[in-house]
Design a protein around this motif. Sequence first.
Motif, mmCIF file in Angstrom:
data_model
loop_
_atom_site.group_PDB
_atom_site.id
_atom_site.type_symbol
_atom_site.label_atom_id
_atom_site.label_comp_id
_atom_site.label_asym_id
_atom_site.label_seq_id
_atom_site.Cartn_x
_atom_site.Cartn_y
_atom_site.Cartn_z
ATOM 1 N N GLY A 1 -1.800 6.412 10.858
ATOM 2 C CA GLY A 1 -0.981 6.184 9.927
ATOM 3 C C GLY A 1 0.240 5.475 10.109
ATOM 4 N N GLY B 1 5.349 5.110 8.388
ATOM 5 C CA GLY B 1 3.815 5.333 8.238
ATOM 6 C C GLY B 1 3.560 6.855 8.817
ATOM 7 N N ARG B 2 3.624 6.651 10.043
ATOM 8 C CA ARG B 2 3.917 7.816 10.970
ATOM 9 C C ARG B 2 4.289 7.485 12.303
ATOM 10 N NH1 ARG B 2 0.615 12.914 11.497
ATOM 11 N NH2 ARG B 2 -1.074 11.751 10.419
ATOM 12 N N THR C 1 0.288 -3.920 5.858
ATOM 13 C CA THR C 1 1.055 -3.109 5.131
ATOM 14 C C THR C 1 2.603 -3.406 5.489
ATOM 15 O OG1 THR C 1 1.770 -0.834 5.046
ATOM 16 C CG2 THR C 1 1.400 -1.317 7.264
ATOM 17 N N THR D 1 4.767 7.832 5.574
ATOM 18 C CA THR D 1 3.996 7.696 4.375
ATOM 19 C C THR D 1 2.407 7.730 4.706
ATOM 20 O OG1 THR D 1 4.667 5.428 4.631
ATOM 21 C CG2 THR D 1 5.731 6.562 2.987
ATOM 22 N N GLN D 2 2.031 7.920 6.002
ATOM 23 C CA GLN D 2 0.772 8.093 6.565
ATOM 24 C C GLN D 2 -0.091 6.934 5.778
ATOM 25 O OE1 GLN D 2 0.638 9.948 8.572
ATOM 26 N NE2 GLN D 2 1.976 11.604 7.936
ATOM 27 N N ASP D 3 0.219 5.599 6.427
ATOM 28 C CA ASP D 3 -0.412 4.302 5.751
ATOM 29 C C ASP D 3 -2.104 4.116 6.463
ATOM 30 O OD1 ASP D 3 0.356 1.583 4.840
ATOM 31 O OD2 ASP D 3 -1.418 1.350 6.188
ATOM 32 N N SER D 4 -2.888 4.249 5.536
ATOM 33 C CA SER D 4 -4.210 4.409 5.491
ATOM 34 C C SER D 4 -5.168 3.367 6.672
ATOM 35 C CB SER D 4 -5.261 4.575 4.425
ATOM 36 O OG SER D 4 -4.970 3.157 3.930
ATOM 37 N N ASP D 5 -4.168 2.295 6.691
ATOM 38 C CA ASP D 5 -4.850 1.136 7.763
ATOM 39 C C ASP D 5 -4.003 1.272 8.990
ATOM 40 O OD1 ASP D 5 -6.313 -0.368 5.869
ATOM 41 O OD2 ASP D 5 -4.631 -0.927 4.755
ATOM 42 N N ASN E 1 -4.521 -0.022 16.937
ATOM 43 C CA ASN E 1 -5.836 -0.127 16.080
ATOM 44 C C ASN E 1 -6.990 -0.575 17.092
ATOM 45 O OD1 ASN E 1 -5.473 1.106 13.733
ATOM 46 N ND2 ASN E 1 -4.711 -1.093 12.597
ATOM 47 N N THR F 1 0.900 -1.270 0.124
ATOM 48 C CA THR F 1 -0.023 -0.023 -0.053
ATOM 49 C C THR F 1 0.882 1.222 0.003
ATOM 50 O OG1 THR F 1 -0.011 -0.043 2.362
ATOM 51 C CG2 THR F 1 -2.093 -1.257 1.134
ATOM 52 N N THR F 2 1.455 1.677 1.122
ATOM 53 C CA THR F 2 2.312 2.662 1.269
ATOM 54 C C THR F 2 3.817 2.180 1.102
ATOM 55 O OG1 THR F 2 2.042 2.725 3.693
ATOM 56 C CG2 THR F 2 0.697 4.114 2.467
#
Lengths: 767, 767
Positions: A711, A642-643, A611, A703-707, A524, A403-404
Amino acid sequence: MEPFVHVGKRIPKADAVNKVTGRAQYIQDLSLPGMLYGKILFSKYAHARIVYIDTSRAEKLLGVRAVVTAQNTPEIRFGFYKDNLALKGGKVRSYRDEVAAVAAVDPDVAAEAVRLIRVEYEPLPGVFDPFEAMEEGAPLVHEEHKGNVLKLPWRFVAGDPDSAREQSAHVVEDRYEVTWVTHCCMGTSGCVAVLDVRNNLILYSTTQIPHLAVRDFNNALVKMGINNPKTRIIKTTIGGAFGSKLDTHPFEYIAVLLAHRTHKPVKIVFDRTEEFFATPGRQPAVIDIAQGCDTEGRLTFRDVRMVLDNGAYTSWGATTPSVMMMPVSSLYKVANVRYSAKCVYTNNIYCQAMRGYGNPQATFAIESQIDHLAEVAGMDAYEFRVLNANEPGETTPQEFKITTCGLCDCLDAVARNLNWSTKRGKGDMRRGVGMASLIHVGGGARVYKSDGCGTIIKMDDYGKIDLFTGATDIGQGSETVIAQVVAEELGLFIEDINVIDYDTDVCPWDVGVHASRTTFVACNSALGAARKIKAQILEMASRILATDPSDLVISRRVVSSKSHPDQAIKIDKLLRDAHYSLSGRMLMAEYFYDPQNENLNKEFKGNLSMTYSYGAHGIEVEVDTATGKVRILDYVAAHDVGRAINPMLLEGQVQGGALMGVGYALTERLILDKGEVMNPNFRDYKILTAADAVRVKPIIVETQDSDGPFGAKGIGEPGCVPSAPALANAIYDAVGVRIRDLPITPEKVLRALKGRTQKDTPGPEPT
Amino acid sequence: MEPFVHVGKRIPKADAVNKVTGRAQYIQDLSLPGMLYGKILFSKYAHARIVYIDTSRAEKLLGVRAVVTAQNTPEIRFGFYKDNLALKGGKVRSYRDEVAAVAAVDPDVAAEAVRLIRVEYEPLPGVFDPFEAMEEGAPLVHEEHKGNVLKLPWRFVAGDPDSAREQSAHVVEDRYEVTWVTHCCMGTSGCVAVLDVRNNLILYSTTQIPHLAVRDFNNALVKMGINNPKTRIIKTTIGGAFGSKLDTHPFEYIAVLLAHRTHKPVKIVFDRTEEFFATPGRQPAVIDIAQGCDTEGRLTFRDVRMVLDNGAYTSWGATTPSVMMMPVSSLYKVANVRYSAKCVYTNNIYCQAMRGYGNPQATFAIESQIDHLAEVAGMDAYEFRVLNANEPGETTPQEFKITTCGLCDCLDAVARNLNWSTKRGKGDMRRGVGMASLIHVGGGARVYKSDGCGTIIKMDDYGKIDLFTGATDIGQGSETVIAQVVAEELGLFIEDINVIDYDTDVCPWDVGVHASRTTFVACNSALGAARKIKAQILEMASRILATDPSDLVISRRVVSSKSHPDQAIKIDKLLRDAHYSLSGRMLMAEYFYDPQNENLNKEFKGNLSMTYSYGAHGIEVEVDTATGKVRILDYVAAHDVGRAINPMLLEGQVQGGALMGVGYALTERLILDKGEVMNPNFRDYKILTAADAVRVKPIIVETQDSDGPFGAKGIGEPGCVPSAPALANAIYDAVGVRIRDLPITPEKVLRALKGRTQKDTPGPEPT
């Protein structure tokens, strides 16, 4: 970027003050009323038949409460292959085999009792090299198996590697070797086992897998004749883990057996020597690898064969080939891939999980050889990597869905920070630069049937939160990042969030701390529960403030209206109003997060993680050609995370990982002589000390992973993955010798320098 | 009746084996690393000005870590009236006033240090009788108050008692007196206070009100300058409570102050002497009561005035007049009621909650006098009671809504079992029978702003449940009954339910163990959570078994179809299937149950409880007219309990309560001499011993309350309520003397027998 209050902030670890002030309670500190001390008698031989065990003198010693052997205890089998036993009967297969154990009123009596146990052995010929072990007629480690090669399934093919090889413009083929290293946790292993009146087990433990350990010990209790048992794991502060606590271990089962025998709590804690030889470490491997590219430098195929020294037993953590497959199949874009691994029984010590879980071993081979291939292809190693780098949207041969992906950004950052273009390929002043990339799972890894983590939240009348998580803090800081994301989501202060993660009776299920999954999965999960709480808060506040929940925002413990900011109510007052009314309510919520990642199928394909994390390390070295000694001048570690939820803790993971990687590359080696560990101490086992530590510059690529939670991706392991190949590549750049077996000692460099007849050296000599 | 598997069964208490084998950990057993021992210096006078305190010699003693007084600590006020202080400064108001305290490395050093503290007092005249304290010019216990009568609100009127009195056919008026008794918990009071690195408090405690204690200690921490603190209460096994742990106490605040001062855990445990004089007991009262009836024997009015000796301070548990109001207003049908109570400061020890919380005191007066009134009206006391008994559907003058009511059944059962009709009124052989009734809250009691209790349940892969409840087990067996109702609801085994109730960080909010509310409230809460779990199980099973959830039943860990019983799945398998699937789930649920009962309004009216418990005790006695000694020949205790969840534990509550009631009636008295407790030991304070124990026959009357869990009502306190009047009534029936002040000692009986000139004796003599 959103103006976060807690996420992205350099917040000290929740347990930092406890640790530096000595308040943290390690397993060593634990004492229970009536507690006995256990001690294990290990084997005197690498391979021998046990003729008899005489425990009578030990039993007569004043203060001894029990002596157990395979003869007087039920057989408890465990491990991935169920080939390991709590206490070994019949024969011993390695020096670390547990032959007997005692429980006594103090540690000295226990040690004396162990000395009084007489074991008569009939020595058997041993086998200490996996290649020899594969030969016809080699001594069998486990007679019940036909041979010494384990029937394990790791074998992967994508595309047509043979045709791709034929059609390649450039092909290189090399052998790489990695040897035993161990975790060197500052806190040695230990546990205290207690059986309650119902014979349910309470195990005070430092495990990384509390809930899987519950399953393992429940099975053991059933073997001990306890019907429908319940195990409770209570975690003490952990003095380092790094994968070493990802298995259940013989000493833990022995403590349980002794507790069952004596009806008393039994504590077993390793001394440093035991920690070195009886704590399984990283698995050695011989790696034959070939890669090729086309005329433009695009990778055409990768073909990897490995032989792994399995030692005498197969732990869950010895299943590293499954993870080695990941970089083999998916680091860089390469369509045609073949991978196979043989795990071979020997009479050496067995191995288990260690940070990266096979990835550092495989990446050492892949990334060392990428430099070799780039050179053969006449390309700059950095440009070669950028050309082949993974990209967002890609599906890899193993069917990982990327993804990212910040790999190019990481490579660029490393090149820029190292002044790659001016330093690479100069070889002047015996200085050189090298780099290496990595891929790792960054969004969980479905290696067990569940990759889930549960969270329960309750909120008190004062706006404070108790949060029970399945996650386990092994020092990486999960308590802190969970508090950060929950405080962020609910507009609270960090100190309002009390994270409870030490008791399987209280904490919901989680598969364990591995695969760099905790930040991703546990945060999460925590966010899922926090959002349920938030919805309740906003709904209650919307009625009081007479506005829509969507108009409300929580910040600094206050719910206020976006449209009329003067309309506001403090959270604690809101909670008390809700509680102190007819049919009052108090806020609680639970959430189980199981990512939608996949178990690998029979062809080892599937989207293992939600990811993937990427990174690149770049190192500048200076090599002393008179001594072969390598000095690191600069170390840049760029990671796509990601973040960064907490840049300080994240940098700590990267720095700690990189230093572990440097030790793996340059200094660390557990020396075995016919199965016996010859350097079980910090004088002879060369871990980096504070004086040896290199300044590592972490570069965070987001890269701010949406999952990911806010991020984020996982970053626990990647830091130690690319150090060794980056160093090997830098040494080659500096002085033109390529060392293909770890550790890269001064002796090896010097020998290579002396024997150098060509720019690249042949493969490693046999040990 | 439904065929229940666990509900209604005689299941041993969950902690029984731990207790009898010595495994249970009482506060006495607790030891923490670095722990110090605290000891309190109590006042030498009942009333005195503190001129100075010299702690220098104590501070110099080797091993002393801190000495605290009111001078060097922040003022911490607490109690219902905020008139109590952790450490007393300026003056002392009773012998139990805490003047100073020390923390030292061992208990002996602490005791020695306390002896080295020099306090110079200036003695003040004291006041030890509430009537004297009410006189003009009496010494003031608290100068800041204008007088010694507390400004407290308890005053209740319904109907027109004065007119009703005038119109009554028969009226009696008497004075009754009750004196100090104490709980006599086998485990003395104690706590260990720890402040963590953030100065959050961890208090190891035996409190009955963990969550209210959190509030109290949070307030104290704020006074100590700790910003936004968090208190965590961890409960150890409790060696008896009976209301004594329903307050927070000076010794606990002192432990916190010492822990804060020393940065170490501090333990304070009372010795038996301290337990007797420094643990507040049951409040003495002088009760003037008048009741009347019409010509048919129907009660016309009840008029009660009380004067209570409040002692020097006002605990929360000293608010007993609020509960005394309940039997005054609502035992039997009586339309015209007046009640007032004066609580008066004296320099005696102060009092607190004790089993029944005022009800035994009030019922002693009411039910003794009912016999008197029946006699005056020429009626049999049993028939008089049946005539006036409460009935289902009734609303009492205090606006209690009586749903189920088994009072008549209880009276009948007592009369039948005692052979009332043949034995009553015979007076032969110096034998007699007597009875008394009771009303008590049986469905919670909304005395605080919330009467709620929270539950969280999580279920593991093996079908086992961890249940976190707000309820506190103080020995009454709440862990066991909660496990029973949850196992019943979910078709599991008792041993599948692990009840966790000892940690406020883990356990949801609950108002505390009082008002006999735990079975009703906590089981309703647990059932709420269990039903959420059950719905999930049935929904999952319905998909697997392809049937409607309503067609499913869970029994013995198996979900099966009612219509096709061969269609079934084991719960553990079902759970694992749900867990080990893509986006797996694990079962968790939370529930907060707050009954729809009401806080009393300003007129003290409102439906305080969801339901009310009733009972009647009947006793046959033989009086030795030569010595005055009373021997109990038969004891029948009938209780309307809604439904008996666990008859064995319920009978234990009734038997224990009745024996406590017998002690209250016949032997127990804390003797005070000008404020000083003269019998602080089990030699001089006459609790019933095993040898004195009377066989009590419990009779369970089930009325199946629709609001109760499986129909149950509370039964923790009622057992001790009617013993004293039943005994007084039996003695009167036996030998014709009525003793109106407790305890009914042989001396009093003998004196009454000797002075008897008429069938009824005058009121008690002044003490």
